[in-house]
Motif scaffolding. Structure first.
Motif, PDB file in Angstrom:
ATOM      1  N   GLY A 132      -3.223  -1.295   1.477  1.00  0.00           N
ATOM      2  CA  GLY A 132      -2.087  -0.957   0.623  1.00  0.00           C
ATOM      3  C   GLY A 132      -2.159  -1.664  -0.723  1.00  0.00           C
ATOM      4  O   GLY A 132      -1.807  -1.087  -1.762  1.00  0.00           O
ATOM      5  N   MET A 133      -2.622  -2.901  -0.724  1.00  0.00           N
ATOM      6  CA  MET A 133      -2.769  -3.658  -1.976  1.00  0.00           C
ATOM      7  C   MET A 133      -3.781  -2.984  -2.892  1.00  0.00           C
ATOM      8  O   MET A 133      -3.570  -2.870  -4.100  1.00  0.00           O
ATOM      9  CB  MET A 133      -3.177  -5.092  -1.666  1.00  0.00           C
ATOM     10  CG  MET A 133      -2.098  -5.894  -0.951  1.00  0.00           C
ATOM     11  SD  MET A 133      -2.705  -7.464  -0.266  1.00  0.00           S
ATOM     12  CE  MET A 133      -3.075  -8.352  -1.787  1.00  0.00           C
ATOM     13  N   TYR A 134      -4.880  -2.553  -2.306  1.00  0.00           N
ATOM     14  CA  TYR A 134      -5.898  -1.834  -3.094  1.00  0.00           C
ATOM     15  C   TYR A 134      -5.317  -0.543  -3.673  1.00  0.00           C
ATOM     16  O   TYR A 134      -5.509  -0.243  -4.859  1.00  0.00           O
ATOM     17  CB  TYR A 134      -7.102  -1.527  -2.206  1.00  0.00           C
ATOM     18  CG  TYR A 134      -7.898  -0.319  -2.651  1.00  0.00           C
ATOM     19  CD1 TYR A 134      -8.764  -0.398  -3.734  1.00  0.00           C
ATOM     20  CD2 TYR A 134      -7.748   0.914  -2.003  1.00  0.00           C
ATOM     21  CE1 TYR A 134      -9.473   0.722  -4.153  1.00  0.00           C
ATOM     22  CE2 TYR A 134      -8.453   2.024  -2.424  1.00  0.00           C
ATOM     23  CZ  TYR A 134      -9.316   1.923  -3.494  1.00  0.00           C
ATOM     24  OH  TYR A 134     -10.004   3.031  -3.919  1.00  0.00           O
ATOM     25  N   LEU A 135      -4.597   0.212  -2.859  1.00  0.00           N
ATOM     26  CA  LEU A 135      -4.071   1.495  -3.313  1.00  0.00           C
ATOM     27  C   LEU A 135      -3.137   1.337  -4.511  1.00  0.00           C
ATOM     28  O   LEU A 135      -3.186   2.125  -5.456  1.00  0.00           O
ATOM     29  CB  LEU A 135      -3.329   2.195  -2.167  1.00  0.00           C
ATOM     30  CG  LEU A 135      -4.166   2.709  -0.997  1.00  0.00           C
ATOM     31  CD1 LEU A 135      -3.251   3.207   0.125  1.00  0.00           C
ATOM     32  CD2 LEU A 135      -5.115   3.817  -1.426  1.00  0.00           C
ATOM     33  N   MET A 136      -2.296   0.316  -4.506  1.00  0.00           N
ATOM     34  CA  MET A 136      -1.247   0.218  -5.527  1.00  0.00           C
ATOM     35  C   MET A 136      -1.612  -0.649  -6.726  1.00  0.00           C
ATOM     36  O   MET A 136      -0.870  -0.692  -7.705  1.00  0.00           O
ATOM     37  CB  MET A 136       0.029  -0.334  -4.888  1.00  0.00           C
ATOM     38  CG  MET A 136      -0.017  -1.815  -4.566  1.00  0.00           C
ATOM     39  SD  MET A 136       1.599  -2.453  -4.008  1.00  0.00           S
ATOM     40  CE  MET A 136       1.925  -1.479  -2.560  1.00  0.00           C
ATOM     41  N   THR A 138       3.552  -4.955  -0.900  1.00  0.00           N
ATOM     42  CA  THR A 138       3.035  -4.364   0.341  1.00  0.00           C
ATOM     43  C   THR A 138       3.694  -5.001   1.554  1.00  0.00           C
ATOM     44  O   THR A 138       3.986  -4.319   2.544  1.00  0.00           O
ATOM     45  CB  THR A 138       1.506  -4.531   0.425  1.00  0.00           C
ATOM     46  OG1 THR A 138       0.913  -4.110  -0.791  1.00  0.00           O
ATOM     47  CG2 THR A 138       0.930  -3.706   1.560  1.00  0.00           C
ATOM     48  N   LYS A 139       3.952  -6.298   1.479  1.00  0.00           N
ATOM     49  CA  LYS A 139       4.623  -6.991   2.577  1.00  0.00           C
ATOM     50  C   LYS A 139       6.027  -6.431   2.779  1.00  0.00           C
ATOM     51  O   LYS A 139       6.462  -6.191   3.920  1.00  0.00           O
ATOM     52  CB  LYS A 139       4.695  -8.496   2.282  1.00  0.00           C
ATOM     53  CG  LYS A 139       5.325  -9.320   3.392  1.00  0.00           C
ATOM     54  CD  LYS A 139       4.464  -9.288   4.653  1.00  0.00           C
ATOM     55  CE  LYS A 139       5.032 -10.176   5.744  1.00  0.00           C
ATOM     56  NZ  LYS A 139       4.239 -10.101   6.996  1.00  0.00           N
ATOM     57  N   ILE A 140       6.739  -6.195   1.685  1.00  0.00           N
ATOM     58  CA  ILE A 140       8.091  -5.626   1.780  1.00  0.00           C
ATOM     59  C   ILE A 140       8.044  -4.222   2.378  1.00  0.00           C
ATOM     60  O   ILE A 140       8.833  -3.885   3.270  1.00  0.00           O
ATOM     61  CB  ILE A 140       8.762  -5.610   0.391  1.00  0.00           C
ATOM     62  CG1 ILE A 140       9.026  -7.039  -0.081  1.00  0.00           C
ATOM     63  CG2 ILE A 140      10.059  -4.800   0.431  1.00  0.00           C
ATOM     64  CD1 ILE A 140       9.484  -7.148  -1.515  1.00  0.00           C
ATOM     65  N   ILE A 141       7.102  -3.411   1.909  1.00  0.00           N
ATOM     66  CA  ILE A 141       6.970  -2.048   2.436  1.00  0.00           C
ATOM     67  C   ILE A 141       6.634  -2.071   3.924  1.00  0.00           C
ATOM     68  O   ILE A 141       7.103  -1.226   4.697  1.00  0.00           O
ATOM     69  CB  ILE A 141       5.896  -1.268   1.659  1.00  0.00           C
ATOM     70  CG1 ILE A 141       6.345  -1.051   0.208  1.00  0.00           C
ATOM     71  CG2 ILE A 141       5.607   0.088   2.314  1.00  0.00           C
ATOM     72  CD1 ILE A 141       5.281  -0.440  -0.682  1.00  0.00           C
ATOM     73  N   SER A 142       5.838  -3.074   4.337  1.00  0.00           N
ATOM     74  CA  SER A 142       5.419  -3.149   5.747  1.00  0.00           C
ATOM     75  C   SER A 142       6.593  -3.375   6.691  1.00  0.00           C
ATOM     76  O   SER A 142       6.478  -3.135   7.899  1.00  0.00           O
ATOM     77  CB  SER A 142       4.390  -4.274   5.934  1.00  0.00           C
ATOM     78  OG  SER A 142       5.004  -5.560   5.838  1.00  0.00           O
TER      79      SER A 142
END
Length: 360
Positions: free
Chosen positions: A303-307, A346-350
Motif C-alpha cells: 500500500g505504501m508503494y501504491l500511494m 496505510t496504517k490508518i487505512i488498514s
C-alpha cells in the motif's frame, strides 16, 4: 507460512529506496517532466550531478530486491497447490488495490491542477492497456504480474534442478545483463537486428534471472553467516560504485541529455545492478532479530508503494521549492517524509474493515 525475519527488512528497505529514487528524479528531469524523470534529463549543477548519482544510483537495487523477495517466498509453488490456486491467491492480493489506485491516479490529480479532464478521461480509457500518466511507478506491476504468471511454469524445473544446473542458468543470465554495454560498444549482437529483438540469451534475461537467483540462494547456497556477510559487502560495494559512476560520468550539468543513455547502468538487469542487488540481499540474510515495527511496515509496504507518489509531490514542493534545501539534504528529507506519511496513511487505512482490497 512462518515469517522469514530478514525478508521483512529487505521489503521495508526496498520500499524506502523506491522513494529515494523518485525523490532524486525531481533533480534531473528536464522541463515538462512530472514527479519522475522523462525521456530527457537536465542537471542544473555539479551538486545535483553528484548527489543524484549517489542517492539514485545506490537505490536502483529496489526493484530487483522486490523481485527476489517475491521469488524467495513463492518459487517453486507448493506441492499441493495448482496453477489456478496460485494465480487466484496472488492476484486477489495485488490486482484489486492496483486497479483502485490506477483510478485514483487518473482522477485525484485534477483536484490540485496536476491534470485536466481530457488527460483524466484518456488515462481511464486506457486503464486496461497501461498505467496512468501520473503513476509511472506502476510500470513495476506488469513485470511482477509476469513473474507470477511464470512461477507455475518454472516450478517443476526448480524442484528438480541441481545446484550446478541453476548456476548455469544464472551464468547465462549474468551474461545477458552485459548486453546493454555490448550494444553500446559493439552494436547489435547475437542475432539482434531491426526485425528481431529476440537475441540468443533472450529467454535467460530479464527478471526471471532474479527468480532463479533467489531460489539458488534459498536452496543451494551453503555459506555461513560470515561468508554471506563478506561476499555481500564486496558485491554491494563493487555494484554500488559501478552503478553510481555510470551515471555520474555521463551526466554533464547544463546540457539536455537522453535519459536512457545516461541511465544505462541504472537498468535493473545490468551486471552492476545484479551485483549490487545480490550483495545487499546476502547482507540482509544475516539478520535474525525480529522487529514489530519492521514487520508491520513490511505488511503495509504494498500500500505504501501504491500511494507514495501522492505524498512525494507535496514534500518536493516543501523541501526543494519552499525551503530550497541543498540537494544533499533535500533528497533524503523528501524520501523520509514521504515514507513516514505513507506508513501512517496505510496504517490508518488498514484499520478499516475490508482494507485488504485497498492496500493489499
Amino acid at each position: 507460512m512462518k515469517r522469514i525475519v530478514f525478508l521483512d527488512y529487505v521489503r521495508v528497505f526496498a520500499c524506502f529506496l523506491v522513494m529515494v529514487v523518485h525523490a532524486s528524479e525531481n533533480f534531473y528531469g528536464a522541463a515538462g517532466s512530472t514527479d519522475m524523470a522523462g525521456p530527457q534529463s537536465f542537471l542544473s549543477n555539479e551538486a545535483d550531478r553528484l548527489w543524484v548519482a549517489v542517492y539514485d544510483g545506490f537505490s536502483r537495487m529496489a526493484v530487483p530486491l522486490f523481485m527476489i523477495v517475491s521469488a524467495f517466498l513463492l518459487a517453486p509453488m507448493k506441492e499441493e497447490q495448482s496453477m489456478w490456486q496460485f494465480y487466484r491467491q496472488r492476484f486477489l492480493r495485488i490486482i484489486p488495490p492496483f486497479f483502485i489506485f490506477m483510478i485514483l491516479y487518473s482522477t485525484l490529480p485534477m483536484l490540485w491542477g496536476q491534470m485536466d479532464s481530457e488527460t483524466s478521461f484518456t488515462d481511464l480509457s486506457r486503464i486496461l492497456l497501461n498505467f496512468p500518466s501520473q503513476a509511472g511507478h506502476f510500470w513495476f506491476m506488469y513485470p511482477l504480474i509476469s513473474l507470477y504468471l511464470f512461477i507455475p511454469i518454472i516450478s517443476p524445473w526448480l524442484k528438480k534442478a541441481t545446484a550446478k544446473e541453476e548456476r548455469f542458468f544464472i551464468g547465462l543470465f549474468m551474461l545477458s545483463t552485459c548486453m546493454p554495454y555490448l550494444n553500446r560498444w559493439c552494436g547489435e549482437v547475437w542475432g539482434q537486428c531491426f526485425w528481431n529483438e529476440y537475441h540468443m540469451l533472450w529467454y535467460f534475461s530479464g527478471f526471471l534471472g532474479y527468480l532463479v537467483m533467489a531460489h539458488y540462494i534459498r536452496v543451494h547456497l551453503t555459506w555461513n553467516r560470515s561468508q554471506r556477510l563478506t561476499a555481500g559487502i564486496i558485491l554491494m560495494v563493487i555494484g554500488a560504485v559501478w552503478t553510481i559512476y555510470s551515471f555520474y560520468v555521463q551526466a554533464i550539468p547544463g546540457e539536455i541529455l537522453s535519459t536512457p543513455v545516461i541511465e544505462i547502468g541504472w537498468a535493473f538487469c545490468t551486471i552492476n545492478c545484479v551485483l549490487l542487488t545480490a550483495g545487499t540481499f546476502l547482507i540482509f540474510t544475516c539478520i535474525d532479530r525480529p522487529s514489530k515495527l519492521i514487520t508491520d511496515m513490511s505488511k503495509l509496504s504494498y500500500g505504501m508503494y501504491l500511494m507514495h507518489i501522492f505524498w512525494l509531490g507535496l514534500w518536493v514542493t516543501v523541501f526543494k521549492h519552499t525551503l530550497s534545501l541543498p540537494t544533499v539534504a533535500a533528497i533524503p528529507c523528501i524520501a523520509v517524509s514521504t515514507f513516514i506519511c505513507c506508513y501512517v496513511t496505510t496504517k490508518i487505512i488498514s484499520l478499516i474493515p475490508g482494507s485488504k482490497w485497498i492496500i493489499g
